[in-house]
Design an enzyme around this catalytic site. Structure first.
Site, PDB file in Angstrom:
ATOM      1  N   ASP A 171       9.364   2.855   1.309  1.00  0.00           N
ATOM      2  CA  ASP A 171       8.208   3.506   1.949  1.00  0.00           C
ATOM      3  C   ASP A 171       8.074   3.452   3.305  1.00  0.00           C
ATOM      4  O   ASP A 171       7.999   2.207   3.800  1.00  0.00           O
ATOM      5  CB  ASP A 171       6.787   2.904   1.249  1.00  0.00           C
ATOM      6  CG  ASP A 171       5.641   3.693   1.846  1.00  0.00           C
ATOM      7  OD1 ASP A 171       5.614   4.216   2.726  1.00  0.00           O
ATOM      8  OD2 ASP A 171       4.608   3.491   0.867  1.00  0.00           O
ATOM      9  N   LYS A 199       3.005  10.253   8.517  1.00  0.00           N
ATOM     10  CA  LYS A 199       2.441   9.797   9.724  1.00  0.00           C
ATOM     11  C   LYS A 199       3.215  10.309  10.861  1.00  0.00           C
ATOM     12  O   LYS A 199       3.054  11.309  11.483  1.00  0.00           O
ATOM     13  CB  LYS A 199       2.342   8.265   9.662  1.00  0.00           C
ATOM     14  CG  LYS A 199       1.382   7.709   8.440  1.00  0.00           C
ATOM     15  CD  LYS A 199       1.254   6.174   8.821  1.00  0.00           C
ATOM     16  CE  LYS A 199       0.223   5.704   7.691  1.00  0.00           C
ATOM     17  NZ  LYS A 199      -1.252   6.050   8.056  1.00  0.00           N
ATOM     18  N   PHE A 219       1.028  -1.195   0.005  1.00  0.00           N
ATOM     19  CA  PHE A 219      -0.097  -0.013  -0.080  1.00  0.00           C
ATOM     20  C   PHE A 219       0.798   1.285   0.164  1.00  0.00           C
ATOM     21  O   PHE A 219       1.679   1.443   0.896  1.00  0.00           O
ATOM     22  CB  PHE A 219      -0.894   0.117   1.175  1.00  0.00           C
ATOM     23  CG  PHE A 219      -1.937   1.075   1.238  1.00  0.00           C
ATOM     24  CD1 PHE A 219      -3.025   1.323   0.641  1.00  0.00           C
ATOM     25  CD2 PHE A 219      -1.614   2.451   1.862  1.00  0.00           C
ATOM     26  CE1 PHE A 219      -3.858   2.263   0.445  1.00  0.00           C
ATOM     27  CE2 PHE A 219      -2.383   3.503   1.765  1.00  0.00           C
ATOM     28  CZ  PHE A 219      -3.608   3.469   0.962  1.00  0.00           C
TER      29      PHE A 219
END
Length: 377
Positions: free
Chosen positions: A206, A235, A121
């Site tokens: 990532d 995040k 993702f």
């Protein structure tokens, strides 16, 4: 109630209106242990007093100046993130950071093909959705960008078969979060990096979910003894304030010159003030050691309490990014835990994803483990 919002989120019927540390409160005053951290965002918990202070202080100075002006706070955060080997670009989210990484890889190499992993993702923009190896994310949007190949995760032979002279980069998570909290195998990463270096292919990691201390190191890639060519962050970087970053090796900087890429709000002074203090706290001498210690403690008690449970298939993860794979769908388990005062997430159909703040106390870990064992057979 008829909502004026698009119904693109499946929302639980509570609103969290206040939080402090690991504890949040809903609109009725009920308290919960928050082991979601806003999906690995609030790494320093809710309303950390030092973050509240720096945000308030900066808000009285200036909020936004645009990236047409110098920004010493950006320089400060970039230096803290990059060391001597990288340079930074700031955005507002993980998807934006990943967009920048994909653009940089293609522009620098002059090639278009990007290899990513199945069940990965990377975001929901067209490029990052195309990079995501999950059909459910693609459904209904028509043709995706045609330059992405998906290979099985932790399968070096599949990567070896896919990589070629037209490949610009391999992009992957070192722990697949949405895909089920699945860590990369060390041998797989060693072989992947060696092959990419041999083929002149960039390695993009990532770290949107795994970075900023989540796995017990500041970056997850530090567990694997290599340096990616490009790293993406978001995040936990702002511990609740929207911010993203793309770090690239210094030799890539010439491919991102003036006018090539940009972001109106990326690296704004409010975000940079919070990110700077977040990095400072997490880089304190004992902080990451404490995260590792708590993660080992938590996994030990989870294994002790859940090992005999028939519904438990596996407990895995790195640091305080933990997945419990079950034989059953987790939807009802997540709901029962919420009713009992513990907030957790699903990752795929049958994995409980547990992401407490890095500041969580051991007593809170014990409390959560007890609550989990009570709802699993």
């Amino acid at each position: 109630m008829v909502s004026s919002l698009f119904q693109n989120y499946t929302k639980v019927p509570i609103e969290l209106v206040r939080g402090l540390g690991t504890t949040v409160f809903d609109q009725e005053g009920k308290s919960y242990l928050d082991f979601t951290s806003g999906i690995a965002v609030c790494n320093l918990g809710h309303c950390h007093p030092q973050l509240v202070s720096v945000l308030e202080e900066q808000s009285h100075k200036i909020w936004h100046t645009s990236n047409l002006f110098e920004n010493s706070l950006q320089e400060e955060v970039a230096e803290a993130l990059c060391g001597v080997n990288y340079v930074a670009f700031f955005a507002n989210s993980g998807a934006e950071a990943n967009e920048a990484a994909l653009k940089l890889a293609r522009r620098h190499t002059g090639k278009e093909k990007i290899i990513t992993c199945k069940n990965s993702f990377h975001g929901r923009t067209f490029a990052t959705m195309s990079a995501t190896g999950q059909a459910k994310i693609h459904e209904g949007f028509g043709s995706l960008l045609p330059t992405f190949d998906y290979v099985a995760y932790n399968d070096f032979s599949a990567l070896e078969a896919a990589i070629d002279e037209e490949t610009a980069a391999v992009m992957l998570e070192l722990v697949q979060g949405e895909g089920g909290v699945i860590p990369a195998e060390k041998e797989y990463i060693t072989d992947l990096v060696a092959l990419c270096h041999k083929m002149g292919v960039l390695v993009i990691v990532d770290e949107v979910q795994t970075g900023i201390g989540r796995t017990g190191n500041f970056f997850c890639y530090q567990h694997y003894d290599f340096e990616p060519d490009i790293i993406t962050l978001a995040k936990g970087l702002g511990s609740g304030f929207p911010v993203g970053a793309m770090l690239g090796k210094k030799e890539l900087a010439k491919s991102f010159g003036a006018g090539v890429h940009g972001s109106t709000f990326g690296g704004n002074k409010l975000a940079m003030a919070v990110a700077s203090k977040t990095i400072e706290i997490i880089n304190e001498e004992s902080f990451l050691a404490d995260v590792t210690n708590k993660s080992l403690f938590f996994k030990q008690i989870l294994n002790e309490q859940l090992a005999a449970k028939k519904q438990v298939v596996a407990i895995r993860g790195i640091g305080l990014m933990i997945g419990i794979e079950l034989t059953i769908p987790v939807v009802e388990i997540v709901e029962k835990l919420r009713t009992n005062g513990l907030l957790v997430l699903g990752a795929g159909e049958k994995v409980l994803r547990i992401l407490p703040p890095l500041t969580v106390a051991k007593t809170e870990l014990e409390q959560a483990s007890q609550m989990i064992q009570e709802v699993i057979v």
